[in-house]
Design a protein around this motif. Sequence first.
Motif, PDB file in Angstrom:
ATOM      1  N   THR A 151       0.820  -1.214   0.000  1.00 15.08           N
ATOM      2  CA  THR A 151       0.000   0.000   0.000  1.00 15.08           C
ATOM      3  C   THR A 151       0.851   1.260   0.000  1.00 15.08           C
ATOM      4  OG1 THR A 151      -0.078  -0.183   2.393  1.00 15.08           O
ATOM      5  CG2 THR A 151      -1.941  -1.087   1.172  1.00 15.08           C
ATOM      6  N   ALA A 152       2.169   1.086   0.103  1.00 17.20           N
ATOM      7  CA  ALA A 152       3.057   2.247   0.083  1.00 17.20           C
ATOM      8  C   ALA A 152       3.775   2.342  -1.250  1.00 17.20           C
ATOM      9  CB  ALA A 152       4.083   2.129   1.213  1.00 17.20           C
ATOM     10  N   ASP A 153       3.455   1.425  -2.155  1.00 13.81           N
ATOM     11  CA  ASP A 153       4.182   1.292  -3.420  1.00 13.81           C
ATOM     12  C   ASP A 153       3.277   1.502  -4.628  1.00 13.81           C
ATOM     13  OD1 ASP A 153       5.999  -0.186  -1.546  1.00 13.81           O
ATOM     14  OD2 ASP A 153       7.037  -0.627  -3.428  1.00 13.81           O
ATOM     15  N   LYS A 154       3.864   2.044  -5.666  1.00 13.11           N
ATOM     16  CA  LYS A 154       3.255   1.966  -6.972  1.00 13.11           C
ATOM     17  C   LYS A 154       3.567   0.567  -7.499  1.00 13.11           C
ATOM     18  CE  LYS A 154       3.690   5.827  -9.118  1.00 13.11           C
ATOM     19  NZ  LYS A 154       4.433   6.907  -9.764  1.00 13.11           N
ATOM     20  N   ILE A 155       2.565  -0.189  -7.895  1.00 16.13           N
ATOM     21  CA  ILE A 155       2.827  -1.525  -8.426  1.00 16.13           C
ATOM     22  C   ILE A 155       3.143  -1.411  -9.914  1.00 16.13           C
ATOM     23  CG2 ILE A 155       1.835  -3.805  -8.891  1.00 16.13           C
ATOM     24  CD1 ILE A 155       0.240  -3.513  -6.278  1.00 16.13           C
ATOM     25  N   CYS A 156       4.365  -1.770 -10.288  1.00 15.33           N
ATOM     26  CA  CYS A 156       4.827  -1.583 -11.670  1.00 15.33           C
ATOM     27  C   CYS A 156       4.591  -2.819 -12.513  1.00 15.33           C
ATOM     28  CB  CYS A 156       6.327  -1.306 -11.706  1.00 15.33           C
ATOM     29  SG  CYS A 156       6.894  -0.170 -10.457  1.00 15.33           S
ATOM     30  N   GLU A 157       4.534  -3.977 -11.857  1.00 14.38           N
ATOM     31  CA  GLU A 157       4.419  -5.212 -12.629  1.00 14.38           C
ATOM     32  C   GLU A 157       3.848  -6.327 -11.762  1.00 14.38           C
ATOM     33  OE1 GLU A 157       8.075  -6.566 -14.514  1.00 14.38           O
ATOM     34  OE2 GLU A 157       7.312  -8.605 -14.694  1.00 14.38           O
ATOM     35  N   ILE A 158       3.005  -7.148 -12.381  1.00 16.38           N
ATOM     36  CA  ILE A 158       2.594  -8.411 -11.775  1.00 16.38           C
ATOM     37  C   ILE A 158       2.787  -9.482 -12.840  1.00 16.38           C
ATOM     38  CG2 ILE A 158       0.699  -9.743 -10.770  1.00 16.38           C
ATOM     39  CD1 ILE A 158      -0.534  -7.181  -9.764  1.00 16.38           C
ATOM     40  N   THR A 159       3.518 -10.536 -12.499  1.00 13.14           N
ATOM     41  CA  THR A 159       3.740 -11.636 -13.434  1.00 13.14           C
ATOM     42  C   THR A 159       3.475 -12.933 -12.687  1.00 13.14           C
ATOM     43  OG1 THR A 159       5.412 -10.428 -14.686  1.00 13.14           O
ATOM     44  CG2 THR A 159       5.460 -12.822 -14.863  1.00 13.14           C
ATOM     45  N   VAL A 206       1.839 -26.149  -8.723  1.00 13.09           N
ATOM     46  CA  VAL A 206       2.072 -24.973  -7.882  1.00 13.09           C
ATOM     47  C   VAL A 206       1.906 -23.693  -8.710  1.00 13.09           C
ATOM     48  CG1 VAL A 206       3.838 -23.796  -6.509  1.00 13.09           C
ATOM     49  CG2 VAL A 206       3.564 -26.275  -6.334  1.00 13.09           C
ATOM     50  N   ASN A 207       1.414 -22.644  -8.083  1.00 14.97           N
ATOM     51  CA  ASN A 207       1.325 -21.314  -8.692  1.00 14.97           C
ATOM     52  C   ASN A 207       2.366 -20.392  -8.058  1.00 14.97           C
ATOM     53  OD1 ASN A 207      -2.197 -20.613  -9.513  1.00 14.97           O
ATOM     54  ND2 ASN A 207      -0.912 -22.335 -10.026  1.00 14.97           N
ATOM     55  N   GLY A 208       2.773 -19.388  -8.789  1.00 15.64           N
ATOM     56  CA  GLY A 208       3.707 -18.402  -8.235  1.00 15.64           C
ATOM     57  C   GLY A 208       3.422 -17.044  -8.845  1.00 15.64           C
ATOM     58  N   ILE A 209       3.504 -16.004  -8.030  1.00 20.35           N
ATOM     59  CA  ILE A 209       3.172 -14.664  -8.504  1.00 20.35           C
ATOM     60  C   ILE A 209       4.246 -13.686  -8.047  1.00 20.35           C
ATOM     61  CG2 ILE A 209       1.449 -12.813  -8.466  1.00 20.35           C
ATOM     62  CD1 ILE A 209      -0.485 -15.256  -7.507  1.00 20.35           C
ATOM     63  N   LEU A 210       4.767 -12.924  -8.996  1.00 23.04           N
ATOM     64  CA  LEU A 210       5.742 -11.887  -8.679  1.00 23.04           C
ATOM     65  C   LEU A 210       5.053 -10.525  -8.753  1.00 23.04           C
ATOM     66  CD1 LEU A 210       9.305 -11.539 -10.149  1.00 23.04           C
ATOM     67  CD2 LEU A 210       7.726  -9.637 -10.319  1.00 23.04           C
ATOM     68  N   VAL A 211       5.223  -9.727  -7.720  1.00 20.20           N
ATOM     69  CA  VAL A 211       4.692  -8.365  -7.719  1.00 20.20           C
ATOM     70  C   VAL A 211       5.868  -7.414  -7.537  1.00 20.20           C
ATOM     71  CG1 VAL A 211       3.088  -6.733  -6.641  1.00 20.20           C
ATOM     72  CG2 VAL A 211       2.564  -9.175  -6.621  1.00 20.20           C
ATOM     73  N   ARG A 212       6.014  -6.474  -8.462  1.00 17.17           N
ATOM     74  CA  ARG A 212       7.122  -5.514  -8.351  1.00 17.17           C
ATOM     75  C   ARG A 212       6.595  -4.143  -7.945  1.00 17.17           C
ATOM     76  NH1 ARG A 212      10.866  -5.889 -13.249  1.00 17.17           N
ATOM     77  NH2 ARG A 212      11.468  -7.709 -12.024  1.00 17.17           N
ATOM     78  N   GLY A 213       7.070  -3.647  -6.798  1.00 16.19           N
ATOM     79  CA  GLY A 213       6.692  -2.314  -6.340  1.00 16.19           C
ATOM     80  C   GLY A 213       7.818  -1.328  -6.591  1.00 16.19           C
ATOM     81  N   ASN A 214       7.493  -0.044  -6.677  1.00 18.28           N
ATOM     82  CA  ASN A 214       8.551   0.932  -6.985  1.00 18.28           C
ATOM     83  C   ASN A 214       9.431   1.215  -5.777  1.00 18.28           C
ATOM     84  OD1 ASN A 214       6.697   2.586  -5.570  1.00 18.28           O
ATOM     85  ND2 ASN A 214       7.184   4.400  -6.781  1.00 18.28           N
TER      86      ASN A 214
END
Lengths: 399, 399
Positions: free
Chosen positions: A142-150, A276-284
């Motif tokens: 909640t403190a980040d701009k989310i730049c990418e979700i893969t 299995v599933n995996g999710i990457l979230v990139r915050g600024n």
Amino acid sequence: MIKVAILGYGTVGSGVFEIIRENKDLIAANAGEEIEVKYVLDLRDFPGDPCENVLVHDYNIILEDPEVEIVIEVMGGLKPAYDFVKAALDAGKSVCTSNKELVAKHGAELIRIAKSHNRNFLFEASVGGGIPIIRPINMHITADKICEITGILNGTTNYILTKMDKEGADFASTLKQAQDLGYAERNPEADIEGFDAVRKIAILASLAKGKTVDFEEIYTEGISNITDIDFKYAKTMNKSIKLLGKCKNEDDGVVASVAPRLLSQEHPLYNVNGVVNGILVRGNMVGDLVFIGSGAGKLPTASAVVSDVVDAVRHLNVSTTVMWDEEKLELEDFSKSKKHFFVRTKADKKDIESIFGNVEYVDAGISGETGFITEKISEEKFSEKADKLGIISRIRIEG
Amino acid sequence: MIKVAILGYGTVGSGVFEIIRENKDLIAANAGEEIEVKYVLDLRDFPGDPCENVLVHDYNIILEDPEVEIVIEVMGGLKPAYDFVKAALDAGKSVCTSNKELVAKHGAELIRIAKSHNRNFLFEASVGGGIPIIRPINMHITADKICEITGILNGTTNYILTKMDKEGADFASTLKQAQDLGYAERNPEADIEGFDAVRKIAILASLAKGKTVDFEEIYTEGISNITDIDFKYAKTMNKSIKLLGKCKNEDDGVVASVAPRLLSQEHPLYNVNGVVNGILVRGNMVGDLVFIGSGAGKLPTASAVVSDVVDAVRHLNVSTTVMWDEEKLELEDFSKSKKHFFVRTKADKKDIESIFGNVEYVDAGISGETGFITEKISEEKFSEKADKLGIISRIRIEG
């Protein structure tokens, strides 16, 4: 004591019933209240099953019972789930659901209706099964701009691709094996063609951006064209092939897609294998966060549903913050998105180089064809050049 | 508009200040209120720094200002952090902290005090830096009995072990290199000997069990005895060596430890390399969940702190549920815990087999010694036998 109703006594529904019974005391401690399943709704009968005493066939009994504070929708599909959920919210009940179709199609509207009643519409299990990903996006990043979700968002396709990778098997026989083991449906199109994954990435993208991403506008490509020869090339490149749902801030806007991609060994999702599933979230600010776990299955999915029920009990008359407006997010045209492509062709090197310029050849010892990696070019440019050259196939390279 | 104060303008503190400024609008949208840093407390002056206008040297200014709703403690250490935090909570302010020493030592008490004022004591950044792990345990894994938590919880030691693994370097030179790059402190004992990791696993174990796990009662062993020869054996076994904090339900109770362990390639933490942290949580319903991300660093840690601030604003006068009583959890004696050990010895095979029975030899081509893996035995039994045989070293095998 909080009374809840479960709509649908299929795999997930019976899992929810089981968890609420098995882990009763710890769930009560976590929720601050004991939770009792007052009704299970299903058209079928289940003689001898523990749900028998609370089984009903008429939804109105649940809807009209003011004691039912929380409705758990685990039927799947849009009909009658959408009408049932809307009616429950309109009756001032909170709803927890695992239904990705419902959430992808009507998420923003249902969140709005829930808010208007100071109730909650929660859907942790709709993406990534048991993996916490909705709540981390809503409550942690909640403190980040989310730049990418893969994400590797579909267990069936990941199981098939992993099998093909590790065992060198071809697509058709691996699919058949997956069907025999119950990892793939008899009608596997929704998984294989990416229709399941695209709804999930649309949900995550909508939450990350706070506006509605229409899954029908997301470029979607499945894995049915991936062959054992592609995996031979992948091995030569020290890469694997994964079906990735992606949503990313690029130069001109947000680009979203579902497509198989070549992933290098250093990628945090490279080792996410099998169902299995995996999710990457990139915050600024926070950088890369990766979430891995069971993306499907009775108890993992039901566990996430019950965690939503606990959350709904903790916030019984308070609407928790979910940023997802009905306003539509205009996605950037996928054809403008740039990347490296791996290409297989029967054309000769002279033609390859005259059309694609600087390329990197990949020799996997396959006779009668040539494999190469392009420079970073747009989808649009790539298609033009590929048409000109004539190609066997191409796979996008991640990163 | 919510006013906050930051205690300590070091690495994390200046990161918090920067994120609140840089991502102001999205943080306001997420929190539902704009957040303003009214004070920064530090003994030092920072001429020309953007914090200059709000810098104070006297904590009482903050404590006595009723406008300050949330205090952000990022000084580290117990003195004066403990007194400052307690005073803030007693003054009816919420507190967000990244201070693992404070949380490990006084977590339960500070949670109780916060609750008594309908305020919150939040500490997401105290474990795993930017990785969401505290909040998932408190808010997501609420339908499950948590059976195990295993984590790479210290970036410095993981950086060193990764370097040794990939480059075959020895411990001393790798440590020196890590110090030169700023990844290890000049006085590296807290990291190297596991004192940092043990506080973190104590916090996670306390949250998982709802009672206080005393970090001083957790078996703790660092990495300073790990050599490049150990890594040669590890490679032969297709394993790596990681410093793992563990808390696990075993036959007779909860066992906790920090120690280097041999991890197979299939383990979900095997590929967590460099300064990255990774944490596996096993629930009795959801199965294995894995969380990976930056375990330290200015912005990732500060991002987690600010996510706590957002949470504190969302729950301004409501205490969020955190299950962590002051009652002490009696840990099972570590000496009873069973596992396989990898052993190096100068003894001959006859003696090895007469003392350890059925063993599996590992030939890494090291002359003058023998490597072998024991059957699964207790720590206690192992020590007896190892004393009898005489060994060079031993590393526990994970799994």
